[in-house]
Design a protein around this motif. Structure first.
Motif, mmCIF file in Angstrom:
data_model
loop_
_atom_site.group_PDB
_atom_site.id
_atom_site.type_symbol
_atom_site.label_atom_id
_atom_site.label_comp_id
_atom_site.label_asym_id
_atom_site.label_seq_id
_atom_site.Cartn_x
_atom_site.Cartn_y
_atom_site.Cartn_z
ATOM 1 N N VAL A 178 29.033 10.964 12.075
ATOM 2 C CA VAL A 178 29.523 10.370 10.822
ATOM 3 C C VAL A 178 30.859 11.005 10.441
ATOM 4 C CG1 VAL A 178 28.987 9.962 8.421
ATOM 5 C CG2 VAL A 178 27.184 9.910 10.113
ATOM 6 N N ILE A 179 30.931 12.362 10.536
ATOM 7 C CA ILE A 179 32.187 13.042 10.193
ATOM 8 C C ILE A 179 33.298 12.568 11.131
ATOM 9 C CG2 ILE A 179 33.313 15.274 9.983
ATOM 10 C CD1 ILE A 179 30.617 16.477 9.410
ATOM 11 N N GLY A 180 32.971 12.433 12.437
ATOM 12 C CA GLY A 180 33.966 11.974 13.406
ATOM 13 C C GLY A 180 34.468 10.585 13.081
ATOM 14 N N LEU A 181 33.532 9.682 12.698
ATOM 15 C CA LEU A 181 33.964 8.319 12.373
ATOM 16 C C LEU A 181 34.864 8.306 11.148
ATOM 17 C CD1 LEU A 181 30.911 5.998 12.987
ATOM 18 C CD2 LEU A 181 33.092 6.015 14.134
ATOM 19 N N VAL A 182 34.543 9.134 10.141
ATOM 20 C CA VAL A 182 35.386 9.169 8.938
ATOM 21 C C VAL A 182 36.779 9.665 9.294
ATOM 22 C CG1 VAL A 182 35.695 10.320 6.728
ATOM 23 C CG2 VAL A 182 33.483 9.409 7.340
ATOM 24 N N ILE A 183 36.853 10.735 10.138
ATOM 25 C CA ILE A 183 38.173 11.285 10.495
ATOM 26 C C ILE A 183 38.970 10.269 11.306
ATOM 27 C CG2 ILE A 183 39.285 13.061 11.887
ATOM 28 C CD1 ILE A 183 37.330 15.007 10.881
ATOM 29 N N ILE A 184 38.268 9.523 12.204
ATOM 30 C CA ILE A 184 38.982 8.499 12.972
ATOM 31 C C ILE A 184 39.514 7.408 12.047
ATOM 32 C CG2 ILE A 184 38.643 6.659 14.660
ATOM 33 C CD1 ILE A 184 36.924 8.437 16.232
ATOM 34 N N GLY A 185 38.717 7.057 11.015
ATOM 35 C CA GLY A 185 39.182 6.036 10.065
ATOM 36 C C GLY A 185 40.440 6.478 9.342
ATOM 37 N N ILE A 186 40.457 7.763 8.895
ATOM 38 C CA ILE A 186 41.648 8.278 8.212
ATOM 39 C C ILE A 186 42.855 8.236 9.147
ATOM 40 C CG2 ILE A 186 42.646 10.339 7.179
ATOM 41 C CD1 ILE A 186 39.852 11.068 6.240
ATOM 42 N N GLY A 187 42.636 8.619 10.414
ATOM 43 C CA GLY A 187 43.747 8.624 11.371
ATOM 44 C C GLY A 187 44.307 7.240 11.602
ATOM 45 N N VAL A 188 43.409 6.232 11.722
ATOM 46 C CA VAL A 188 43.894 4.871 11.944
ATOM 47 C C VAL A 188 44.691 4.387 10.740
ATOM 48 C CG1 VAL A 188 43.100 2.515 12.227
ATOM 49 C CG2 VAL A 188 42.146 4.284 13.611
ATOM 50 N N ALA A 189 44.238 4.770 9.510
ATOM 51 C CA ALA A 189 44.973 4.369 8.311
ATOM 52 C C ALA A 189 46.365 4.978 8.308
ATOM 53 C CB ALA A 189 44.200 4.802 7.068
ATOM 54 N N PHE A 190 46.478 6.270 8.739
ATOM 55 C CA PHE A 190 47.811 6.886 8.777
ATOM 56 C C PHE A 190 48.697 6.230 9.829
ATOM 57 C CE2 PHE A 190 46.392 10.772 6.465
ATOM 58 C CZ PHE A 190 47.341 10.663 5.483
ATOM 59 N N ASN A 191 48.098 5.825 10.967
ATOM 60 C CA ASN A 191 48.885 5.097 11.969
ATOM 61 C C ASN A 191 49.475 3.831 11.372
ATOM 62 O OD1 ASN A 191 48.708 6.721 14.141
ATOM 63 N ND2 ASN A 191 47.110 5.595 15.180
ATOM 64 N N LEU A 192 48.628 3.081 10.614
ATOM 65 C CA LEU A 192 49.105 1.833 10.020
ATOM 66 C C LEU A 192 50.241 2.104 9.034
ATOM 67 C CD1 LEU A 192 48.609 -1.154 9.974
ATOM 68 C CD2 LEU A 192 47.075 -0.845 8.083
ATOM 69 N N LEU A 193 50.101 3.188 8.213
ATOM 70 C CA LEU A 193 51.158 3.514 7.251
ATOM 71 C C LEU A 193 52.460 3.859 7.967
ATOM 72 C CD1 LEU A 193 49.317 5.614 4.586
ATOM 73 C CD2 LEU A 193 50.434 3.455 4.285
ATOM 74 N N GLY A 194 52.349 4.615 9.072
ATOM 75 C CA GLY A 194 53.559 4.958 9.827
ATOM 76 C C GLY A 194 54.253 3.729 10.355
ATOM 77 N N CYS A 195 53.477 2.744 10.850
ATOM 78 C CA CYS A 195 54.117 1.555 11.401
ATOM 79 C C CYS A 195 54.704 0.686 10.302
ATOM 80 C CB CYS A 195 53.131 0.771 12.240
ATOM 81 S SG CYS A 195 52.773 1.656 13.743
ATOM 82 N N ILE A 196 54.076 0.690 9.084
ATOM 83 C CA ILE A 196 54.699 -0.035 7.963
ATOM 84 C C ILE A 196 56.040 0.612 7.613
ATOM 85 C CG2 ILE A 196 54.445 -0.570 5.526
ATOM 86 C CD1 ILE A 196 51.505 -0.895 5.971
ATOM 87 N N LEU B 81 40.713 14.412 17.302
ATOM 88 C CA LEU B 81 39.746 15.358 16.714
ATOM 89 C C LEU B 81 38.410 14.671 16.492
ATOM 90 C CD1 LEU B 81 39.398 18.207 15.556
ATOM 91 C CD2 LEU B 81 40.024 17.291 13.357
ATOM 92 N N GLY B 82 38.442 13.406 16.040
ATOM 93 C CA GLY B 82 37.198 12.662 15.874
ATOM 94 C C GLY B 82 36.499 12.445 17.202
ATOM 95 N N THR B 83 37.276 12.189 18.266
ATOM 96 C CA THR B 83 36.693 12.054 19.601
ATOM 97 C C THR B 83 35.992 13.340 20.016
ATOM 98 O OG1 THR B 83 38.570 10.661 20.115
ATOM 99 C CG2 THR B 83 37.221 11.353 21.934
ATOM 100 N N PHE B 84 36.637 14.487 19.724
ATOM 101 C CA PHE B 84 36.028 15.775 20.070
ATOM 102 C C PHE B 84 34.732 15.992 19.283
ATOM 103 C CE2 PHE B 84 35.702 20.351 19.089
ATOM 104 C CZ PHE B 84 35.407 20.791 20.356
ATOM 105 N N LEU B 85 34.728 15.601 17.982
ATOM 106 C CA LEU B 85 33.526 15.816 17.178
ATOM 107 C C LEU B 85 32.387 14.928 17.641
ATOM 108 C CD1 LEU B 85 34.864 16.226 13.560
ATOM 109 C CD2 LEU B 85 33.818 17.915 15.011
#
Lengths: 85, 161, 108
Positions: free
Chosen positions: C4-22, C50-54
């Motif tokens: 669950v923690i890994g999925l949450v961290i992956i979600g945050i990372g994907v959101a930051f990727n989207l912000l960077g591309c915007i 990091l989420g993959t590692f968790l």
């Protein structure tokens, strides 16, 4: 869950493609290509988690190295000098 | 001693990359690490007394901690600037003086500056760093040095010098 | 729990990727785009790894994710530095509302 993450990353790639298509100068296109190379690492990590095979991470590692070397080459070309400096 | 530390680092990297203790993999790793050591041992100058000293390692981990706090803060600032409808930016290239002498220390300083709030290293020329700042607060060299490089310079000096 | 923690961290990372591309699409010139996209996409990819590692723990996938993170930590700022220097030497101007350009004043 991972389908949603994949779709968001595809949206990121589409934004990068917009910048590659419309970029006013060559440097803008190179920045977008650099970012595209890092995004692929994320796709490979998702592939490794969902399938459970570890060679996907080998693809990610070598993609990161090749993208870095390619960006350095493009930057040197932009600078307009030889590669031996 | 110099070559031995390079051999140990290469072997540890190989073992964590394959992540098995099968004897064939370990033998192949030893062969490849030996060839790397004899081919590149003269190029990579590693000072073993510096790299394995616990005091420097502690300060390096502390600098990583400080850096990660600034990095997360930087991302929220950038996200706010990107999503704000009025584009809150006034960019410019400023000049910053550094007192670091060792090349590896300078490289680490430049990388840390690139990933922290609103700054991007453009070039290093002698003892000056040229930095693109997304919201220029001051054009003066001394004050810009205090704001941008002062965050990490005192810590990185203890690691690399 | 780790998943669950890994999925949450992956979600945050994907959101930051989207912000960077915007930011890559929205900001006005090369240097600003480089800043936004490099910072946000680097932190986003670190979060994904990091989420993959968790999720995977101490297996081959997790260790390779950590090594890939270290590699990106060295490669991404260096590539940004090289691109910014190359763009400035190729004569690309800053945005017209920029404040100052010490690099050009020094005649490099």
């Amino acid at each position: 869950m991972f389908q949603i993450f994949d779709l968001v990353l595809v949206a990121c790639c589409l934004l990068c493609f917009y910048r590659i298509y419309h970029g006013p100068t060559a440097a803008d296109r190179m920045v977008a290509i650099d970012i595209l190379g890092i995004l692929v690492v994320g796709f490979c990590a998702f592939c490794a988690i969902t399938t459970g095979k570890d060679f996907c991470m080998n693809v990610a590692l070598s993609w990161a190295v090749l993208s870095f070397v390619g960006t350095l080459t493009l930057a040197k070309y932009l600078e307009g000098k030889g590669f031996d400096e | 001693m110099n070559k031995l530390s390079l051999f140990v680092i290469a072997l540890l990297t190989w073992l964590s990359l394959t992540w098995t203790l099968n004897y064939q993999d370990v033998l192949a790793g030893i062969a490849i690490s030996l060839s790397i050591t004899f081919l590149l041992g003269d190029i990579y100058v590693i000072n073993p007394r510096k790299i394995f000293s616990p005091k420097r390692m502690f300060w390096f981990l502390y600098s990583l901690l400080v850096f990660s706090v600034y990095c997360i803060k930087a991302n929220f600032i950038i996200a706010y600037r990107v999503l704000h409808p009025g584009l809150l930016i006034s960019p410019g290239i400023v000049k910053v003086k550094t007192e670091m002498m060792s090349p590896l220390g300078r490289a680490f300083l430049a990388n840390y500056i690139t990933l922290t709030p609103g700054t991007l290293t453009v070039d290093i020329e002698g003892e000056y760093l040229y930095i693109h700042w997304i919201y220029v607060m001051t054009e003066d060299v001394e004050r810009a040095t205090g704001i941008i490089a002062g965050r990490f310079e005192s810590i990185l000096k203890r690691v690399f010098e | 729990m780790n998943e669950v923690i890994g999925l949450v961290i992956i979600g945050i990372g994907v959101a930051f990727n989207l912000l960077g591309c915007i930011g890559l699409v929205r900001l006005p010139d090369v240097y600003n785009r480089l800043q936004a996209s490099t910072k946000c996409v680097t932190l986003g990819t670190w979060s994904i790894l990091l989420g993959t590692f968790l999720i995977c723990g101490f297996t081959a996938i997790g260790m390779k994710a950590i090594l890939c993170g270290v590699l990106i930590a060295f490669a991404s700022p260096t590539a940004a530095h090289a691109l910014a220097r190359g763009a400035h030497k190729a004569g690309i101007k800053l945005w017209e509302r920029s404040v100052c350009d010490k690099y050009e004043e020094d005649g490099k």
